[in-house]
Design a protein around this motif. Sequence first.
Motif, PDB file in Angstrom:
ATOM      1  N   LEU A   1       0.836  -1.192   0.000  1.00 42.45           N
ATOM      2  CA  LEU A   1       0.000   0.000   0.000  1.00 42.45           C
ATOM      3  C   LEU A   1       0.878   1.252   0.000  1.00 42.45           C
ATOM      4  O   LEU A   1       1.697   1.454   0.897  1.00 42.45           O
ATOM      5  N   ILE A   2       0.705   2.093  -1.037  1.00 39.67           N
ATOM      6  CA  ILE A   2       1.477   3.328  -1.168  1.00 39.67           C
ATOM      7  C   ILE A   2       0.550   4.513  -0.947  1.00 39.67           C
ATOM      8  O   ILE A   2      -0.445   4.677  -1.660  1.00 39.67           O
ATOM      9  N   GLY A   3       0.871   5.336   0.022  1.00 38.80           N
ATOM     10  CA  GLY A   3       0.120   6.562   0.254  1.00 38.80           C
ATOM     11  C   GLY A   3       0.751   7.713  -0.517  1.00 38.80           C
ATOM     12  O   GLY A   3       1.938   8.008  -0.349  1.00 38.80           O
ATOM     13  N   VAL A   4      -0.023   8.334  -1.374  1.00 37.66           N
ATOM     14  CA  VAL A   4       0.444   9.436  -2.205  1.00 37.66           C
ATOM     15  C   VAL A   4      -0.091  10.733  -1.605  1.00 37.66           C
ATOM     16  O   VAL A   4      -1.297  10.993  -1.654  1.00 37.66           O
ATOM     17  N   VAL A   5       0.786  11.550  -1.032  1.00 32.26           N
ATOM     18  CA  VAL A   5       0.374  12.735  -0.294  1.00 32.26           C
ATOM     19  C   VAL A   5       0.298  13.922  -1.251  1.00 32.26           C
ATOM     20  O   VAL A   5       1.273  14.245  -1.939  1.00 32.26           O
ATOM     21  N   MET A   6      -0.846  14.595  -1.280  1.00 36.14           N
ATOM     22  CA  MET A   6      -1.122  15.635  -2.268  1.00 36.14           C
ATOM     23  C   MET A   6      -1.579  16.922  -1.583  1.00 36.14           C
ATOM     24  O   MET A   6      -2.752  17.283  -1.637  1.00 36.14           O
ATOM     25  N   PRO A   7      -0.675  17.665  -0.955  1.00 39.90           N
ATOM     26  CA  PRO A   7      -1.077  18.890  -0.255  1.00 39.90           C
ATOM     27  C   PRO A   7      -1.284  20.072  -1.179  1.00 39.90           C
ATOM     28  O   PRO A   7      -2.030  20.995  -0.858  1.00 39.90           O
ATOM     29  N   HIS A   8      -0.595  20.092  -2.333  1.00 38.55           N
ATOM     30  CA  HIS A   8      -0.743  21.191  -3.288  1.00 38.55           C
ATOM     31  C   HIS A   8      -0.321  20.708  -4.676  1.00 38.55           C
ATOM     32  O   HIS A   8       0.172  19.575  -4.835  1.00 38.55           O
ATOM     33  N   ASP A   9      -0.536  21.542  -5.668  1.00 44.12           N
ATOM     34  CA  ASP A   9      -0.323  21.142  -7.049  1.00 44.12           C
ATOM     35  C   ASP A   9       1.133  20.793  -7.344  1.00 44.12           C
ATOM     36  O   ASP A   9       1.413  19.859  -8.102  1.00 44.12           O
ATOM     37  N   GLN A  10       2.068  21.549  -6.776  1.00 47.55           N
ATOM     38  CA  GLN A  10       3.467  21.305  -7.075  1.00 47.55           C
ATOM     39  C   GLN A  10       3.910  19.940  -6.556  1.00 47.55           C
ATOM     40  O   GLN A  10       4.594  19.190  -7.258  1.00 47.55           O
ATOM     41  N   ALA A  11       3.528  19.620  -5.323  1.00 51.80           N
ATOM     42  CA  ALA A  11       3.865  18.311  -4.769  1.00 51.80           C
ATOM     43  C   ALA A  11       3.180  17.198  -5.556  1.00 51.80           C
ATOM     44  O   ALA A  11       3.772  16.147  -5.821  1.00 51.80           O
ATOM     45  N   THR A  12       1.934  17.429  -5.934  1.00 46.71           N
ATOM     46  CA  THR A  12       1.200  16.433  -6.710  1.00 46.71           C
ATOM     47  C   THR A  12       1.894  16.165  -8.039  1.00 46.71           C
ATOM     48  O   THR A  12       2.091  15.009  -8.444  1.00 46.71           O
ATOM     49  N   ALA A  13       2.292  17.226  -8.728  1.00 44.23           N
ATOM     50  CA  ALA A  13       2.952  17.062 -10.028  1.00 44.23           C
ATOM     51  C   ALA A  13       4.246  16.278  -9.891  1.00 44.23           C
ATOM     52  O   ALA A  13       4.563  15.423 -10.734  1.00 44.23           O
ATOM     53  N   ARG A  14       5.017  16.553  -8.830  1.00 47.60           N
ATOM     54  CA  ARG A  14       6.285  15.851  -8.656  1.00 47.60           C
ATOM     55  C   ARG A  14       6.052  14.366  -8.385  1.00 47.60           C
ATOM     56  O   ARG A  14       6.747  13.505  -8.941  1.00 47.60           O
ATOM     57  N   ILE A  15       5.071  14.057  -7.548  1.00 44.43           N
ATOM     58  CA  ILE A  15       4.774  12.655  -7.274  1.00 44.43           C
ATOM     59  C   ILE A  15       4.272  11.949  -8.539  1.00 44.43           C
ATOM     60  O   ILE A  15       4.620  10.794  -8.798  1.00 44.43           O
ATOM     61  N   LEU A  16       3.484  12.650  -9.340  1.00 43.44           N
ATOM     62  CA  LEU A  16       2.981  12.043 -10.572  1.00 43.44           C
ATOM     63  C   LEU A  16       4.089  11.831 -11.600  1.00 43.44           C
ATOM     64  O   LEU A  16       3.925  11.059 -12.546  1.00 43.44           O
ATOM     65  N   ASP A  17       5.222  12.521 -11.450  1.00 38.29           N
ATOM     66  CA  ASP A  17       6.386  12.229 -12.281  1.00 38.29           C
ATOM     67  C   ASP A  17       7.036  10.908 -11.883  1.00 38.29           C
ATOM     68  O   ASP A  17       7.672  10.248 -12.700  1.00 38.29           O
ATOM     69  N   VAL A  18       6.876  10.537 -10.615  1.00 37.58           N
ATOM     70  CA  VAL A  18       7.563   9.370 -10.063  1.00 37.58           C
ATOM     71  C   VAL A  18       6.662   8.146  -9.996  1.00 37.58           C
ATOM     72  O   VAL A  18       7.103   7.009 -10.225  1.00 37.58           O
ATOM     73  N   LEU A  19       5.389   8.334  -9.700  1.00 38.44           N
ATOM     74  CA  LEU A  19       4.464   7.225  -9.472  1.00 38.44           C
ATOM     75  C   LEU A  19       4.404   6.222 -10.626  1.00 38.44           C
ATOM     76  O   LEU A  19       4.303   5.007 -10.384  1.00 38.44           O
ATOM     77  N   PRO A  20       4.459   6.663 -11.905  1.00 40.71           N
ATOM     78  CA  PRO A  20       4.413   5.676 -12.997  1.00 40.71           C
ATOM     79  C   PRO A  20       5.546   4.654 -12.965  1.00 40.71           C
ATOM     80  O   PRO A  20       5.443   3.601 -13.610  1.00 40.71           O
ATOM     81  N   GLN A  21       6.607   4.932 -12.221  1.00 37.18           N
ATOM     82  CA  GLN A  21       7.692   3.968 -12.117  1.00 37.18           C
ATOM     83  C   GLN A  21       7.296   2.722 -11.330  1.00 37.18           C
ATOM     84  O   GLN A  21       7.985   1.707 -11.385  1.00 37.18           O
ATOM     85  N   VAL A  22       6.158   2.791 -10.625  1.00 34.25           N
ATOM     86  CA  VAL A  22       5.793   1.677  -9.755  1.00 34.25           C
ATOM     87  C   VAL A  22       4.315   1.292  -9.831  1.00 34.25           C
ATOM     88  O   VAL A  22       3.959   0.142  -9.572  1.00 34.25           O
ATOM     89  N   GLU A  23       3.427   2.216 -10.219  1.00 37.93           N
ATOM     90  CA  GLU A  23       2.003   1.959 -10.027  1.00 37.93           C
ATOM     91  C   GLU A  23       1.436   0.881 -10.949  1.00 37.93           C
ATOM     92  O   GLU A  23       0.368   0.320 -10.669  1.00 37.93           O
ATOM     93  N   ALA A  24       2.115   0.540 -12.057  1.00 38.09           N
ATOM     94  CA  ALA A  24       1.628  -0.521 -12.935  1.00 38.09           C
ATOM     95  C   ALA A  24       1.939  -1.914 -12.388  1.00 38.09           C
ATOM     96  O   ALA A  24       1.442  -2.917 -12.919  1.00 38.09           O
ATOM     97  N   ASP A  25       2.722  -1.980 -11.358  1.00 38.01           N
ATOM     98  CA  ASP A  25       3.106  -3.256 -10.758  1.00 38.01           C
ATOM     99  C   ASP A  25       1.886  -3.862 -10.052  1.00 38.01           C
ATOM    100  O   ASP A  25       1.306  -3.223  -9.164  1.00 38.01           O
ATOM    101  N   PRO A  26       1.465  -5.089 -10.397  1.00 36.02           N
ATOM    102  CA  PRO A  26       0.282  -5.683  -9.748  1.00 36.02           C
ATOM    103  C   PRO A  26       0.485  -5.990  -8.277  1.00 36.02           C
ATOM    104  O   PRO A  26      -0.472  -6.389  -7.596  1.00 36.02           O
ATOM    105  N   ARG A  27       1.682  -5.771  -7.785  1.00 34.00           N
ATOM    106  CA  ARG A  27       1.942  -6.018  -6.361  1.00 34.00           C
ATOM    107  C   ARG A  27       1.716  -4.784  -5.498  1.00 34.00           C
ATOM    108  O   ARG A  27       1.896  -4.850  -4.275  1.00 34.00           O
ATOM    109  N   VAL A  28       1.362  -3.659  -6.126  1.00 32.43           N
ATOM    110  CA  VAL A  28       1.200  -2.430  -5.356  1.00 32.43           C
ATOM    111  C   VAL A  28      -0.167  -1.805  -5.605  1.00 32.43           C
ATOM    112  O   VAL A  28      -0.800  -2.048  -6.635  1.00 32.43           O
ATOM    113  N   GLN A  29      -0.606  -1.009  -4.641  1.00 33.87           N
ATOM    114  CA  GLN A  29      -1.853  -0.243  -4.721  1.00 33.87           C
ATOM    115  C   GLN A  29      -1.581   1.157  -4.200  1.00 33.87           C
ATOM    116  O   GLN A  29      -1.115   1.352  -3.076  1.00 33.87           O
ATOM    117  N   ALA A  30      -1.838   2.165  -5.043  1.00 31.71           N
ATOM    118  CA  ALA A  30      -1.656   3.554  -4.640  1.00 31.71           C
ATOM    119  C   ALA A  30      -2.965   4.117  -4.095  1.00 31.71           C
ATOM    120  O   ALA A  30      -4.049   3.841  -4.626  1.00 31.71           O
TER     121      ALA A  30
END
Length: 404
Positions: free
Chosen positions: A30-59
Motif C-alpha cells: 500500500l502506497i500513500g500518495v500525499v497531495m497537499p498542493h499542485d506542485q507536490a502532486t505534479a512531482r509525485i505524478l512524475d515518479v508514481l508511474p515507475q511503480v504503479e503498474a506493478d500488480p503487487r502495489v496499490q496507490a
Amino acid sequence: MDGTMPMDQQVIAPGHPIAERWITRPDCRLIGVVMPHDQATARILDVLPQVEADPRVQAVFITPATGFQWARMEESARSLGGLWVPWRQALEMPFDLVLAACHWGIQDLSGPVLLMPHGVGLVRSRISPWDDQAPHDLYPGNLMRGNEVIPSRLALAHDGELAALAESCPQAMPQAIVAGDPCFDRMLASQPYRQLYREALGVRDGQRLVVVSTTWSPHSLFGTDPGIFARLTAELPGKDYRVVGVLHPFIWRGHSRRQVLAWLAKPRTAGLHLVPPEEGWRAAVVGADLVMGDHGSVTMYGAGLDRPILMNTRSLADVRPGSPADILAQLAAPLHVDRPLLPQVERAIASHVPQRYARIAEMITSRPGQSATILRQTIYRLLNLPEPSHDVPVSAVPLPRLTP
C-alpha cells in the motif's frame, strides 16, 4: 449535494478491515500518495508511474488536513481517478510506503516515507518571508519529530545539498540520497517535441513564444507588477509574438480561478494565453523562445534548458545568496518593468549565447537523466520487493492545453 463526504464516513479501500471481504487483491503493498498542493502532486505524478503498474502495489491518494488546506485540493485529487481516502482514515492505514514532495502531515502517517523536492531542490532560492528561522526545507523542523528523523529516505537533487543538510540537520544524513530531478529529466526528454508543443500553444510560423512566469509572494513578478501582462500584450505585436502566462499554483489556489481570470481579463482579450496550474508550463518552457520570470522554479528550469531569460530585478529582495536564482540573476538579462518591454525582449533573444546557463543546469541536478532509475530503486527497497526487470522510460510531458 456538494459531493463531500460526512466526517465519519470511510472509503472501502485496501488497508481497512471492512474492505477485506470485497477487495480483489488484498495483499498489495500500500502506497500513500500525499497531495497537499499542485506542485507536490505534479512531482509525485512524475515518479508514481515507475511503480504503479506493478500488480503487487496499490496507490492511495491523500490530501492532508492539518488545520489548513489549499482550496479545492481534495477535488483535484479525486479528479485524477485514483483511490482517494479522507485524511482521518489515512491516519489509521498501515502504509508500506508514503510518497511525499512536501513535509505537510507526513509525520502523522504510518509507514516509511520517501520525501523529495517539489521545485528546484530542497535548498530554496527564496528566503523565508516569515520569522520562522527555517532557512530552507532541510531544516530540522521539517525533517524531525523530537529526536526522530521523519523520512526514511530523503531525495536530494544535487550533491551540494548534502553539505547544506550536514550543516542544518546532520541527523538526517543517513537517510539522504542524491536522486536528481525527475521534473527536469522529463523536460529534457521533451526537447524533441518542441515544435508540437508550440503548435498546441497556437504559435504560428514566424511568431516567437514568450513565456511569462510568476511565482507567488509580493516579491514575485506579478506581485511587484500586476500590470505586466497587460503591458506585454499592448507592447508586443501579436503578429510577431505569442504570449503565454504561467502563474504559480498558489496564485490560482489562494485567490481563486475566478479572481485570477477577472484580474487578467483585459490582457487575455488582447492576446494573453494562460496554462492551467496543474500542467502545461513545462511544455510551454520547452517551446519557448524566451522565458520572462522571477526567482521561481519555472525560470530556473527555463535557464536549465538554455532558453533566453529576462529576470525581474524587483524579485531579488528575498533571494538567497549563492542560490540558483542568485546565480541566474548574475547571468540573465535584467527585466526592468518600468521601461519599454519590447526592446528588452528583442535584446534578450538576440544576445543569447548557447550554454550561457550551463551552470544553472548543473545546479538543478547532479544526476541528469538518472532520477527515475534512482527513485525506482529506492521505492522498491522501501517496499521490500524485488524490482521488476523491465525499465519504465522517462516520458515526455503532455501536450499543453490553454485555460479557456
